[in-house]
Enzyme design. Structure first.
Site, mmCIF file in Angstrom:
data_model
loop_
_atom_site.group_PDB
_atom_site.id
_atom_site.type_symbol
_atom_site.label_atom_id
_atom_site.label_comp_id
_atom_site.label_asym_id
_atom_site.label_seq_id
_atom_site.Cartn_x
_atom_site.Cartn_y
_atom_site.Cartn_z
ATOM 1 C CG HIS A 17 18.920 41.785 78.721
ATOM 2 N ND1 HIS A 17 19.535 42.996 78.512
ATOM 3 C CD2 HIS A 17 19.893 40.945 79.164
ATOM 4 C CE1 HIS A 17 20.821 42.894 78.805
ATOM 5 N NE2 HIS A 17 21.057 41.653 79.229
ATOM 6 C CG HIS A 19 22.801 36.782 79.756
ATOM 7 N ND1 HIS A 19 23.634 36.943 78.677
ATOM 8 C CD2 HIS A 19 22.415 38.034 80.123
ATOM 9 C CE1 HIS A 19 23.758 38.236 78.406
ATOM 10 N NE2 HIS A 19 23.024 38.920 79.265
ATOM 11 C CG HIS A 197 24.860 43.015 76.627
ATOM 12 N ND1 HIS A 197 24.187 42.068 75.909
ATOM 13 C CD2 HIS A 197 24.637 42.723 77.942
ATOM 14 C CE1 HIS A 197 23.591 41.232 76.743
ATOM 15 N NE2 HIS A 197 23.846 41.601 77.991
ATOM 16 C CD GLU A 200 26.007 45.503 81.691
ATOM 17 O OE1 GLU A 200 26.613 44.971 80.727
ATOM 18 O OE2 GLU A 200 25.534 44.845 82.653
ATOM 19 C CG ASP A 278 21.602 41.105 82.687
ATOM 20 O OD1 ASP A 278 21.853 40.430 81.678
ATOM 21 O OD2 ASP A 278 22.346 42.019 83.109
ATOM 22 C CG ASP A 279 23.188 37.396 83.999
ATOM 23 O OD1 ASP A 279 23.370 36.422 83.237
ATOM 24 O OD2 ASP A 279 23.492 38.566 83.706
HETATM 25 N N1 ADE Z 1 26.696 38.178 80.292
HETATM 26 C C1 ADE Z 1 25.743 37.850 81.164
HETATM 27 N N2 ADE Z 1 25.220 38.954 81.716
HETATM 28 C C2 ADE Z 1 25.860 40.012 81.159
HETATM 29 C C3 ADE Z 1 25.762 41.411 81.320
HETATM 30 N N3 ADE Z 1 24.889 41.988 82.164
HETATM 31 N N4 ADE Z 1 26.599 42.183 80.599
HETATM 32 C C4 ADE Z 1 27.482 41.638 79.763
HETATM 33 N N5 ADE Z 1 27.609 40.341 79.578
HETATM 34 C C5 ADE Z 1 26.802 39.510 80.268
HETATM 35 ZN ZN ZN Z 2 22.867 40.928 79.772
#
Ligand code: ADE
Ligand code: ZN
Length: 343
Positions: A17, A19, A197, A200, A278-279
């Protein structure tokens, strides 16, 4: 003596996971802005980092889409992907399954081919250099409409040999999975794996929809599934992989603190949970920072971390024999870390 955090960091693992646009570090953002003659609204790297204070998902998304504007050329996407893979390899990541958001780029006039060719060449260069393997997952932006999602799937058709699956991301609440049921059915007909997703920020019902209407192979986040015991039992029974992102959960206020993170409860419920970043450029760290944060919270044992690393390979879209080879390396690493000289 090896600390629990060092033990977890040393384990071979997969990241499921991530991005790629969320791995854009402020330093690279500045460099690309300069290379492409773009004026940023920030004066310095420090100013960018100071802006990364979020109270919910949408706060982050607004800044994340803005940051992606510096990505213009094939070389930009190559550099972005290579930088992530180099950083991941340093965290003992052997395999990464990477989301990209084509609409973020095609809506700015960047060709789909520029995006995917750049990402692919960066990841190939990293595989040659660091041995890390990867797959790409095309994510549909759920705040946009179904027609836009279909157009994106159509644009992807010449590149399907480079795309492992379809995903669903962006603003969750108000954009339930059912909105994209027909798109996911078409993607399945094209042979793509399906992930989404869900749970969340959205309610457990969105997770039910992802299972029943999108026929997902993997669930991204899934935290709020725990509110529904019947749903939790189904996820456990079906051995659904959850791609959990602890530092993201903390930064986006999905959890109040790392001590309150539901990872312990997920494992106790028999869920096939994994740890992911994630990011990472926005949430304070790469995959091992997430493992370390969980270790510091004191809720997990060495055996739990081995389970998490094992789950990451079991949940990967890889052939069984490749998964088995990764698990053998994991077992050998655990034996070595435990000082088993016969291993
Ligand atoms: N795009 C990038 N990170 C995300 C996240 N945690 N939830 C939804 N969309 C995303
Ligand atoms: Zn994500």
């Amino acid at each position: 003596m090896t600390t629990l955090a060092d033990f977890a960091a040393a384990l071979p693992k997969a990241e499921l996971h991530l991005h790629i646009e969320g791995s854009l570090e402020p330093e690279l953002m500045f460099a690309l802005a300069q290379r492409n003659g773009i004026a940023l609204s920030y004066a310095s790297v420090e100013e960018i980092r100071a802006a990364y204070n979020f109270t919910r998902l949408q706060d982050f998304l607004d800044i994340y889409y803005q940051g992606a504007d510096v990505l213009r050329t094939r070389q930009d996407f190559h550099d972005l992907a290579f930088a992530y893979a180099e950083r991941a390899a340093a965290d003992s990541v052997r395999h990464a399954e990477i989301f990209f958001d084509p609409q973020t780029h095609t809506d700015r006039g960047i060709d789909f081919g520029v995006v995917i060719e750049g990402l692919h060449s960066g990841l190939e260069a990293a595989r040659e250099r660091f041995g890390i393997t990867s797959r790409l997952i095309l994510c549909i932006l759920r705040h946009l409409d179904e027609a836009a999602a279909f157009a994106t799937l159509e644009a992807a058709k010449p590149w399907l040999n480079r795309i492992a699956g379809i995903g669903l991301d962006s603003s969750e609440v108000g954009h339930p999975p059912e909105k994209f049921a027909r798109v996911f059915a078409a993607a399945a007909d094209l042979g793509l794996k399906r992930v989404a997703h869900a749970g969340e920020e959205g309610p457990p019902d969105y997770v039910w929809q992802a299972l029943d209407l999108l026929a997902i192979d993997r669930l991204d986040h899934g935290n709020r599934a725990l509110e529904d015991p019947v749903l939790t039992a189904r996820l456990a029974r079906e051995a659904m992989t959850l791609t959990v992102c602890p530092l993201s959960n903390l930064k986006l206020c999905v959890v109040e603190s790392m001590d309150a993170h539901p990872m312990r409860r997920m494992l106790d419920a028999g869920l096939r949970a994994t740890v992911n970043s994630d990011d990472p450029a926005y949430f304070g760290g790469y995959v091992n920072d997430n493992y370390r944060a969980l270790a510091a919270s004191g809720q997990l044992t060495q055996a739990d971390f081995v389970t998490l690393a094992r789950n990451s390979f079991l949940g990967a879209f890889l052939p069984d024999e490749t998964i088995a080879a990764h698990l053998a390396e994991l077992d050998a690493t655990v034996a070595r870390l435990n000082g088993d000289v016969s291993a």
